[in-house]
Design an enzyme around this catalytic site. Structure first.
Site, mmCIF file in Angstrom:
data_model
loop_
_atom_site.group_PDB
_atom_site.id
_atom_site.type_symbol
_atom_site.label_atom_id
_atom_site.label_comp_id
_atom_site.label_asym_id
_atom_site.label_seq_id
_atom_site.Cartn_x
_atom_site.Cartn_y
_atom_site.Cartn_z
ATOM 1 N N ALA A 170 0.818 -1.214 0.000
ATOM 2 C CA ALA A 170 0.000 0.000 0.000
ATOM 3 C C ALA A 170 0.853 1.265 0.000
ATOM 4 C CB ALA A 170 -0.928 -0.007 1.205
ATOM 5 N N SER A 189 -3.850 -3.457 0.668
ATOM 6 C CA SER A 189 -2.687 -4.269 1.033
ATOM 7 C C SER A 189 -3.134 -5.677 1.385
ATOM 8 C CB SER A 189 -1.965 -3.637 2.229
ATOM 9 O OG SER A 189 -0.895 -4.449 2.657
ATOM 10 N N GLN A 213 -7.163 -0.633 5.821
ATOM 11 C CA GLN A 213 -7.779 -1.256 6.995
ATOM 12 C C GLN A 213 -9.248 -1.597 6.777
ATOM 13 O OE1 GLN A 213 -6.142 -2.156 9.716
ATOM 14 N NE2 GLN A 213 -4.198 -1.132 9.373
ATOM 15 N N ASN A 221 -6.012 3.463 10.935
ATOM 16 C CA ASN A 221 -5.210 2.314 11.360
ATOM 17 C C ASN A 221 -4.872 2.336 12.842
ATOM 18 O OD1 ASN A 221 -3.467 4.599 10.545
ATOM 19 N ND2 ASN A 221 -1.786 3.258 11.152
ATOM 20 N N THR A 234 8.690 -7.085 -12.151
ATOM 21 C CA THR A 234 8.225 -8.462 -12.295
ATOM 22 C C THR A 234 7.322 -8.843 -11.130
ATOM 23 O OG1 THR A 234 10.273 -9.070 -13.449
ATOM 24 C CG2 THR A 234 8.961 -10.870 -12.515
ATOM 25 N N CYS A 258 4.227 1.138 11.957
ATOM 26 C CA CYS A 258 5.175 1.852 11.104
ATOM 27 C C CYS A 258 5.976 2.890 11.878
ATOM 28 C CB CYS A 258 4.429 2.535 9.964
ATOM 29 S SG CYS A 258 3.434 1.409 8.997
#
Length: 361
Positions: free
Chosen positions: A68, A186, A169, A141, A223, A305
């Site tokens: 995310a 995410s 979330q 969050n 990729t 985080c």
């Protein structure tokens, strides 16, 4: 270990793990290769893309990203015009918006009320002045508060403003307004693997690339991992299939937790929130010591985080808490794989440790 930190990450669904194994062990081809193995890998990626899209608004495309944070950076840096966001947004939005401000873009940060929700009257006035992009989180969050996003999105669209929704979330749990233009999600917040997320882009909306190279995703280079895509897809499918059962289970856990923590104060609105997130405070509590005393319970003092930064939570400061109250707050997250017995045991440990600490103070 009793795991009560679902906002940091969720346990990987067994079904997602099993679906990923063949693509890690046997089917290792590059999904962008024209070989037969490559085409098979590509087909698996496309199935996963459709599964992820089922929980998003119609009329757009899912572009896989590394997570995310990349999706939010791309959405903000790939657009133009002034930016509007909210003081309680995730750092991936606020820090990116401030970086864009440093490059010359105008930025307005809307305040939130003590309940964690924006004042729609203020938002209407600011949006009425014109803006390029509004970035708003669906479910916070840190405190679990749900913003009045449908009303906010409608106001933005009346003034021709693009809307970026941080649905990390809330994806699979709370309805995403169909009028959004960009949505970041995410996998590891919905019982999928870490290392993959997505940006949903409404048809007709164009954004400049963040990463240049092979343009494998049509605007995003790099990729793809078929295993991560497959795990994400299965996790998304399960979110749809288990929506009602998960929601009922989380509501039972919320009731249990709030009853056990009846002497604590809930941070943010108790009404407008996702019930799998409980952020509470108890005056005078030393949270660092509490976490040390409860080593067998995984919970948080704020966003994962920002853990270890030593800074007071910007979200708790945004709702008006003094540093002392913010630093006496903890975040408990629970969901699909949390049993009532485990939650009760974890809460008992936390409450006993908090009581002992405050009795000695």
């Amino acid at each position: 270990m009793i795991y009560l930190d679902y906002q940091a990450t969720t346990p990987l669904a067994p079904e997602a793990f099993e679906a990923m194994v063949p693509w890690l062990r046997d089917h290792f081809a590059n999904p962008h290769s024209p070989s037969r193995m490559g085409r098979a890998a590509r087909a698996a990626v496309e199935v996963a893309r459709e599964q992820v899209a089922q929980l998003l608004p119609p009329g757009g495309r899912v572009i896989f990203t590394s997570g995310a944070t990349e999706a939010l950076n791309w959405a903000l840096k790939g657009t133009s015009g002034s930016l509007i966001t909210i003081a309680s947004e995730h750092a991936a939005v606020l820090d990116t918006a401030r970086a864009e401000q440093a490059r010359g873009r105008e930025l307005t940060v809307l305040p939130v009320r003590p309940d964690g929700r924006i004042d729609l009257w203020v938002a209407h006035r600011v949006l009425g002045q014109g803006a390029g992009v509004l970035a708003a989180m669906l479910v916070n969050n840190e405190i679990g508060v749900i913003q009045p996003l449908p009303e906010l999105v409608r106001a933005a669209k009346r003034h021709g403003t693009l809307v970026l929704c941080d649905a990390v979330q809330g994806y699979g749990r709370i309805a995403i307004p169909e009028e959004c233009d960009l949505v970041a999600i995410s996998a590891h917040k919905i019982h999928g693997p870490k290392g993959i997320g997505a940006l949903w882009v409404r048809d007709g909306v164009s954004i400049e690339p963040l990463l240049h190279g092979g343009d494998q995703e049509g605007g995003r280079s790099g990729t793809l991992s078929p295993a991560l895509c497959v795990g994400f897809g299965v996790a998304a499918r399960l979110m749809g299939e288990r929506y009602e059962a998960d929601a009922t289970h989380v509501e039972r856990l919320w009731a249990l937790a709030t009853e056990r923590l009846s002497g604590w104060t809930i941070n943010g609105s108790a009404e407008h929130r996702y019930c799998g997130n409980l952020n509470v405070r108890r005056r005078g509590l030393d949270v660092a010591r509490l976490m040390s005393d409860c080593r067998d319970v995984a919970f948080s003092a704020g966003s994962a985080c920002a853990s270890g930064s030593g800074r007071t939570s910007h979200v708790l400061k945004a709702i008006g808490l003094l540093d002392a109250d913010a630093r006496s707050s903890i975040r408990l997250g629970f969901g699909r794989y949390t049993t009532e017995a485990n939650l009760r045991a974890g809460l008992d440990m936390i409450v006993a440790a908090a009581d002992a600490q405050l009795m000695m103070a």
